[in-house]
Design a protein around this motif. Structure first.
Motif, PDB file in Angstrom:
ATOM      1  N   SER A 145       0.819  -1.216   0.000  1.00 46.87           N
ATOM      2  CA  SER A 145       0.000   0.000   0.000  1.00 46.87           C
ATOM      3  C   SER A 145       0.849   1.262   0.000  1.00 46.87           C
ATOM      4  CB  SER A 145      -0.931   0.012   1.220  1.00 46.87           C
ATOM      5  OG  SER A 145      -0.189   0.130   2.427  1.00 46.87           O
ATOM      6  N   LEU A 176       0.460   7.818   0.297  1.00 47.70           N
ATOM      7  CA  LEU A 176      -0.798   7.436  -0.328  1.00 47.70           C
ATOM      8  C   LEU A 176      -1.286   8.461  -1.344  1.00 47.70           C
ATOM      9  CD1 LEU A 176      -2.690   6.107   2.834  1.00 47.70           C
ATOM     10  CD2 LEU A 176      -1.484   4.780   1.096  1.00 47.70           C
ATOM     11  N   LYS A 197      -6.947   2.796  -3.638  1.00 50.14           N
ATOM     12  CA  LYS A 197      -6.454   2.423  -2.318  1.00 50.14           C
ATOM     13  C   LYS A 197      -7.273   3.142  -1.249  1.00 50.14           C
ATOM     14  CE  LYS A 197      -1.693   1.702  -3.877  1.00 50.14           C
ATOM     15  NZ  LYS A 197      -0.267   2.078  -3.706  1.00 50.14           N
ATOM     16  N   LYS A 200     -10.701   0.709  -0.171  1.00 49.79           N
ATOM     17  CA  LYS A 200     -10.172   0.485  -1.516  1.00 49.79           C
ATOM     18  C   LYS A 200     -11.301   0.071  -2.462  1.00 49.79           C
ATOM     19  CE  LYS A 200      -6.747  -2.397  -3.897  1.00 49.79           C
ATOM     20  NZ  LYS A 200      -5.693  -3.438  -3.707  1.00 49.79           N
TER      21      LYS A 200
END
Length: 424
Positions: A83, A117, A228, A285
């Motif tokens: 991730s 992220l 994600k 996600k």
């Protein structure tokens, strides 16, 4: 051996990372992303030799004879799981720091998770330089505190993070994004091939950076599916000896926020980090990020006219005036063009409360000018009236003195200067 250096490898369980308060005696953990990938020897070494090993999670590599911090080598850490996108390296303060101020070096701002992220935000790819909306919102708060009515201008819009942060933060006013239509490809042997720093965006179908910017804002307004998990801070309060007494009130407010947002987020996380009580809403996600609403106006610029300045035709001048009219309408936040002739333009805001009327002809004969005055007379609300004039527009007061809500304004000097160059 990697790059002529004898690298030591430590797998999970063979090392321990101890966290300390920031100081010059310890190492700083640096995320290898954006310009860092090629901006220094550590970034280049990682991209050349360690990037391909990033699927070996949580591995430390000690590379000897690297860096300017006087250590016996540089430590690299691969990403912790799938991730996260990037690895890290650990760096001490440089030995030669005559120009380095003592306070800024320790980094007390922790956006590591958000930067890791960031690739998922906005539903668009971006190969380098993408910034998380939480970081942009932090900068906006530094600039304007709790004031939500802002005019934000980003001249290098890129992936559209600033616009997304503005919408996500519930700001009012305007966010203006400017981005040159830089191509994501180059032509080689008659074929379009992705530029080195644009492979991800080109392979996703974006041929210019402006296409990415626009798509990002459209996604934010209308909602999009994320690849994600995405988290957003919904509540935060610093815990001090004084504020600890208010913790029950904070928890009650957190419960209210969770109820208000239960349809927008799939789960919530309440925790304390660095002395701050936080509530985060989380979107799972492959789930849809809720639409933020709002509206988007998209402008493309180009060279105006077909002649040189000293050979400009009346048609060239008219087209230039109409393009300038769009800029005036943008300045007045009246973005919807309602009428355009060879003599004037009229724009409105979305509520029909404010109008911008622009007369751009040097010919003031009744055939042209009286028609313009009549059009202004029909408008209801605030009327910003621009008149092309080499002198004081006050000479036109008598035409509008019986009308209410009229703000008579001159065409801005920079636009007049362009006209002077065309008439030289």
């Amino acid at each position: 051996m990697m790059g002529g250096k004898k690298v030591k490898v430590f797998h999970p369980g063979e090392y321990r990372i101890v966290e300390y308060e920031p100081s010059f005696e310890h190492l700083k953990k640096i995320n290898i992303r954006g310009s860092i990938k090629t901006g220094n020897s550590s970034g280049r070494f990682h991209m050349s030799y360690l990037e391909e090993r990033n699927n070996d999670f949580g591995v430390i590599y000690k590379v000897p004879n690297m860096g300017d911090d006087g250590r016996d080598g540089r430590y690299f850490l691969s990403r912790s799981d799938s991730s996260h996108a990037n690895g890290f390296y650990f760096q001490g303060a440089p030995l030669q720091r005559n120009d380095t101020k003592e306070i800024p070096y320790p980094n007390f701002l922790d956006f590591e998770q958000e930067f890791n992220l960031v690739g998922t935000e906005g539903g668009v790819p971006f190969d380098g330089g993408k910034k998380p909306i939480a970081f942009i919102q932090y900068l906006l708060k530094i600039a304007k505190g709790n004031n939500k009515n802002l005019v934000v201008l980003d001249f290098f819009a890129g992936s559209g993070s600033t616009g997304h942060a503005f919408l996500d933060g519930g700001y009012t006013g305007q966010v203006i994004l400017v981005q040159a239509p830089e191509k994501t490809y180059e032509i080689k042997k008659g074929k379009k091939l992705a530029k080195n720093n644009c492979k991800g965006v080109f392979n996703a179908g974006f041929e210019t950076i402006t296409q990415i910017t626009r798509k990002r804002i459209e996604n934010a307004i209308g909602g999009y599916v994320t690849d994600k998990k995405i988290s957003k801070v919904l509540f935060e309060e610093e815990l001090t000896p004084t504020s600890l007494k208010k913790v029950p009130d904070y928890l009650a407010r957190i419960n209210e926020i969770k109820q208000e947002n239960e349809k927008l987020y799939h789960s919530f996380d309440v925790h304390v980090k660095d002395g701050v009580l936080m509530l985060q809403g989380e979107i799972s996600k492959k789930k849809t990020c809720p639409p933020l609403g709002n509206s988007l106006k998209y402008y493309r610029t180009s060279f105006v006219g077909t002649s040189t300045a000293n050979q400009a035709t009346d048609y060239d001048k008219t087209i230039l005036a109409q393009k300038a009219g769009c800029l005036l309408a943008l300045a007045e936040n009246t973005l919807y063009e309602m009428k355009k002739t060879d003599s004037y333009q009229i724009f409105k805001d979305k509520n029909h409360d404010v109008w911008t009327a622009i007369y751009f002809k040097e010919d003031y004969r009744p055939k042209y000018f009286n028609e313009f005055v009549h059009e202004v007379e029909q408008l209801q609300g605030v009327k910003n009236v621009y008149i092309f004039s080499w002198g004081d527009v006050g000479s036109f007061d008598s035409y509008f003195e019986y009308l209410s809500g009229v703000n008579l304004k001159s065409i801005p000097q920079p636009i007049l200067d362009i006209y002077k160059s065309l008439n030289a």
